[in-house]
Design a protein around this motif. Structure first.
Motif, PDB file in Angstrom:
ATOM      1  N   ARG A 173       0.833  -1.214   0.000  1.00  0.00           N
ATOM      2  CA  ARG A 173       0.000   0.000   0.000  1.00  0.00           C
ATOM      3  C   ARG A 173       0.871   1.269   0.000  1.00  0.00           C
ATOM      4  O   ARG A 173       0.424   2.333  -0.386  1.00  0.00           O
ATOM      5  CB  ARG A 173      -0.957   0.015   1.195  1.00  0.00           C
ATOM      6  N   ALA A 174       2.146   1.147   0.459  1.00  0.00           N
ATOM      7  CA  ALA A 174       3.025   2.328   0.526  1.00  0.00           C
ATOM      8  C   ALA A 174       4.079   2.322  -0.584  1.00  0.00           C
ATOM      9  O   ALA A 174       4.905   3.229  -0.666  1.00  0.00           O
ATOM     10  CB  ALA A 174       3.722   2.363   1.889  1.00  0.00           C
ATOM     11  N   LEU A 175       4.052   1.309  -1.451  1.00  0.00           N
ATOM     12  CA  LEU A 175       5.129   1.152  -2.442  1.00  0.00           C
ATOM     13  C   LEU A 175       5.191   2.312  -3.431  1.00  0.00           C
ATOM     14  O   LEU A 175       6.268   2.834  -3.737  1.00  0.00           O
ATOM     15  CB  LEU A 175       4.954  -0.188  -3.185  1.00  0.00           C
ATOM     16  N   GLY A 176       4.021   2.766  -3.926  1.00  0.00           N
ATOM     17  CA  GLY A 176       3.996   3.880  -4.874  1.00  0.00           C
ATOM     18  C   GLY A 176       4.600   5.123  -4.246  1.00  0.00           C
ATOM     19  O   GLY A 176       5.433   5.817  -4.857  1.00  0.00           O
ATOM     20  N   ARG A 177       4.208   5.419  -3.010  1.00  0.00           N
ATOM     21  CA  ARG A 177       4.722   6.589  -2.288  1.00  0.00           C
ATOM     22  C   ARG A 177       6.235   6.492  -2.129  1.00  0.00           C
ATOM     23  O   ARG A 177       6.976   7.448  -2.351  1.00  0.00           O
ATOM     24  CB  ARG A 177       4.035   6.661  -0.910  1.00  0.00           C
ATOM     25  N   PHE A 178       6.721   5.297  -1.764  1.00  0.00           N
ATOM     26  CA  PHE A 178       8.157   5.090  -1.569  1.00  0.00           C
ATOM     27  C   PHE A 178       8.923   5.315  -2.880  1.00  0.00           C
ATOM     28  O   PHE A 178       9.909   6.054  -2.921  1.00  0.00           O
ATOM     29  CB  PHE A 178       8.414   3.676  -1.032  1.00  0.00           C
ATOM     30  N   LEU A 179       8.437   4.691  -3.946  1.00  0.00           N
ATOM     31  CA  LEU A 179       9.151   4.790  -5.235  1.00  0.00           C
ATOM     32  C   LEU A 179       9.146   6.210  -5.777  1.00  0.00           C
ATOM     33  O   LEU A 179      10.096   6.658  -6.409  1.00  0.00           O
ATOM     34  CB  LEU A 179       8.511   3.835  -6.253  1.00  0.00           C
ATOM     35  N   GLU A 180       8.073   6.948  -5.492  1.00  0.00           N
ATOM     36  CA  GLU A 180       7.983   8.328  -5.966  1.00  0.00           C
ATOM     37  C   GLU A 180       8.980   9.219  -5.208  1.00  0.00           C
ATOM     38  O   GLU A 180       9.652  10.069  -5.801  1.00  0.00           O
ATOM     39  CB  GLU A 180       6.551   8.836  -5.750  1.00  0.00           C
ATOM     40  N   ALA A 181       9.101   8.980  -3.903  1.00  0.00           N
ATOM     41  CA  ALA A 181       9.968   9.843  -3.081  1.00  0.00           C
ATOM     42  C   ALA A 181      11.456   9.492  -3.229  1.00  0.00           C
ATOM     43  O   ALA A 181      12.327  10.343  -3.015  1.00  0.00           O
ATOM     44  CB  ALA A 181       9.550   9.720  -1.612  1.00  0.00           C
ATOM     45  N   LEU A 182      11.753   8.241  -3.606  1.00  0.00           N
ATOM     46  CA  LEU A 182      13.131   7.742  -3.573  1.00  0.00           C
ATOM     47  C   LEU A 182      14.131   8.602  -4.362  1.00  0.00           C
ATOM     48  O   LEU A 182      15.178   8.987  -3.806  1.00  0.00           O
ATOM     49  CB  LEU A 182      13.140   6.284  -4.054  1.00  0.00           C
ATOM     50  N   PRO A 183      13.860   8.956  -5.621  1.00  0.00           N
ATOM     51  CA  PRO A 183      14.868   9.734  -6.368  1.00  0.00           C
ATOM     52  C   PRO A 183      15.201  11.065  -5.695  1.00  0.00           C
ATOM     53  O   PRO A 183      16.373  11.460  -5.653  1.00  0.00           O
ATOM     54  CB  PRO A 183      14.206   9.959  -7.732  1.00  0.00           C
ATOM     55  N   THR A 184      14.207  11.744  -5.140  1.00  0.00           N
ATOM     56  CA  THR A 184      14.454  13.026  -4.480  1.00  0.00           C
ATOM     57  C   THR A 184      15.318  12.831  -3.241  1.00  0.00           C
ATOM     58  O   THR A 184      16.258  13.592  -2.988  1.00  0.00           O
ATOM     59  CB  THR A 184      13.094  13.666  -4.058  1.00  0.00           C
ATOM     60  N   VAL A 185      14.997  11.796  -2.476  1.00  0.00           N
ATOM     61  CA  VAL A 185      15.761  11.522  -1.245  1.00  0.00           C
ATOM     62  C   VAL A 185      17.222  11.212  -1.585  1.00  0.00           C
ATOM     63  O   VAL A 185      18.153  11.711  -0.940  1.00  0.00           O
ATOM     64  CB  VAL A 185      15.091  10.350  -0.463  1.00  0.00           C
ATOM     65  N   VAL A 186      17.430  10.417  -2.629  1.00  0.00           N
ATOM     66  CA  VAL A 186      18.804  10.057  -3.009  1.00  0.00           C
ATOM     67  C   VAL A 186      19.537  11.280  -3.547  1.00  0.00           C
ATOM     68  O   VAL A 186      20.704  11.530  -3.200  1.00  0.00           O
ATOM     69  CB  VAL A 186      18.797   8.904  -4.046  1.00  0.00           C
ATOM     70  N   GLU A 187      18.857  12.077  -4.371  1.00  0.00           N
ATOM     71  CA  GLU A 187      19.507  13.255  -4.960  1.00  0.00           C
ATOM     72  C   GLU A 187      19.914  14.243  -3.860  1.00  0.00           C
ATOM     73  O   GLU A 187      20.984  14.838  -3.900  1.00  0.00           O
ATOM     74  CB  GLU A 187      18.547  13.903  -5.976  1.00  0.00           C
TER      75      GLU A 187
END
Ligand code: FAD
Length: 464
Positions: free
Chosen positions: A356-370
């Motif tokens: 249920r949280a996978l979409g949210r995680f994948l969307e936020a991941l690039p910003t967090v890494v950058e």
């Protein structure tokens, strides 16, 4: 430590190797860089150390004698199978004082018991050898992963490995119905009756599976096989966003009883891997590709196409028409770890979040890494059906923990886990508090202390 006790400890350590040689044979106590090097660093090149010796016992009795001897000498052991683990749990630290206990000589495979579909396998048997034995007897191992030729059954058990088919058959825990293991005091415990129901007291095999060599050395397991399914249908779906990829996992799992593989690839990883494999893209490269494979007794292709149609993605999918086409599609997903490794030593995380949280995680991941590592290259892929994402970041110094901290905090905020299938190892021991409460960690420490009070088995792994 006083000068006298230092000398005493050195003398005692000096006595250890001849004693170990008497147990396993001189040829199986390896010392000196050339012989020990491949046991001292891992597949990624991220984790390496130095050991006192590599010891290679041939059976459970020898393992027990080696563990007891090392316990008497207070010398720590690092159990090792195929050394394909990715979290620094299978290699020694830099002290030069630990023994690598290689289990690869425990490579016996028993006969399949027809009544139960169970097979006894030594800890050192490779996954490929288990799969071949299963297929020859008309079964399937029900577990598969890219490191199959080298990873051992003991390592799969110790890490509770997942892999490509976990979406259908569960992780190693679901396949293992019996364990024989040597405890830190050299005693042997065995639950190899193959009982599917056995509620007589604490479930020791369940505790040892996933314990990453910190509670016992696994010497043999009883593996529950699954029916062999020879008809397969494979499709690759181009998806416009990672969020949409996350959204189709549930409907696909609900509508495809024959589903066996459900994998996610994202744009940078697809490009890096195609480049590495020198392969033309089989379809337009989009922000995400989802790989679906079904397995059944009779051709599941109609069922697969109907399911893709049902969720409105049939028009964006290609379906493999023969074995070579299937192999090409699978190779793109399986080539990801090698392609990343080819790019250098990466920061590697293996996280899991609730679907249920996978979409949210994948969307936020690039910003967090950058934000954590500006300009770094993020390669994210994984086992979509399990909410399991392999996060690889190329660019920053792997010893810089900024990316680890940022990504693992994001994971914790999504209600996820810092390790979905690779284990905690040495890499993530310091981050356990992000997802395990003080009470939880105290309970784990109490278990460790009860079974291994002198910290002989893999110290520093799982619990910092
Ligand atoms: C290309 C590639 C792809 C991979 N894909 C996957 C994947 O899809 N899914 C997945 O789950 N993992 C994957 N892995 C990680 C790895 O293959 C698994 O964790 C595997 O289970 C490790 O097995 P091993 O025999 O190599 O164990 P090792 O690397 O030797 O050891 C791993 C851990 O288990 C302990 N251990 C090993 N043997 C024993 C034993 N007999 N008794 C007690 N402790 C022991 C070690 O101390 C260490 O902590 C992949 C790795 C690579 C390189």
């Amino acid at each position: 430590m006083t000068e006298t006790s230092t000398i005493d400890s050195a003398r005692r350590t000096g006595e250890l190797l001849p004693r170990l040689s008497r147990i396993v044979g001189t040829g199986h106590v390896l010392t000196g860089g050339d012989l020990t090097r491949s046991y001292e660093s891992d597949w990624t090149g991220r984790w390496s150390g130095r050991c006192l010796a590599v010891v290679r016992p041939a059976n459970t009795a020898e393992v027990a004698a080696v563990v007891a001897e090392c316990g008497d000498h207070r010398v720590a052991l690092v159990p090792q199978g195929g050394n394909t683990g990715l979290v620094g749990g299978s290699t020694p630290d830099g002290s030069g004082s630990q023994i690598v206990l290689s289990l690869t000589r425990l490579n016996g495979i028993g006969a399949v018991e027809r009544e139960s579909g169970q097979i006894p396998v030594g800890a050192g048997v490779s996954l490929t050898a288990l799969q071949q034995a299963a297929r020859a007897a008309g079964y399937d191992a029900g577990l598969d992963l890219g490191a199959r030729d080298t990873a051992t059954v003991g390592g799969l058990a110790a890490c509770d490995a997942g892999g490509l088919k976990a979406v259908r058959y569960g992780t190693a825990r679901a396949r293992i119905v019996g364990v024989e293991a040597v405890l830190a005091d050299g005693s042997t415990v065995s639950r190899m009756a193959g009982l599917l129901k056995d509620n007589a007291g604490y479930n020791l095999p369940a505790l040892l599976i996933g314990s990453e060599g910190t509670l016992a050395v696994i010497t043999e397991v009883l593996w529950k096989l699954v029916p062999r399914l020879d008809a397969r249908a494979t499709a690759l779906i181009a998806i416009d966003s990672v969020q949409q990829a996350a959204q189709i996992a549930g409907p696909l799992m609900a509508s495809l009883p024959s589903l066996e593989v459900l994998e996610l690839m994202t744009e940078t990883g697809i490009r890096v891997t195609l480049d590495y494999l020198d392969q033309a893209p089989p379809m337009a490269v989009t922000p995400a590709w989802v790989l679906v494979q079904c397995a059944a007794r009779t051709d599941p292709q109609d069922e697969l196409i109907e399911a893709l149609d049902g969720i409105g993605v049939a028009g964006q999918a290609i379906v493999a028409v023969d074995a070579a086409g299937t192999e090409r599609l699978m190779r793109i997903r399986e080539g990801h770890p090698e392609a990343v490794n080819h790019g250098g030593v990466s920061t590697k995380l293996d996280v899991g979040v609730p679907l249920r949280a996978l979409g949210r995680f994948l969307e936020a991941l690039p910003t967090v890494v950058e934000r954590a590592a500006p300009g770094a290259r993020l390669v994210a892929y994984g086992h979509l059906g399990d909410g399991n994402v392999h996060v690889n970041v190329l660019g920053p110094d792997p010893d810089d923990t900024t990316v680890d901290e940022s990504v693992l905090e994001l994971v914790a905020g999504c209600g996820g886990t810092i390790s979905a299938e690779h284990g905690v190892g040495r890499h993530k021991a310091a981050y356990l508090a992000l997802i395990r409460s003080a009470a939880d960690r105290a309970a784990m420490r109490a278990v460790k202390h009860a079974l291994d009070p002198d910290e002989i088995l893999n110290p520093g792994t799982v619990l910092a």
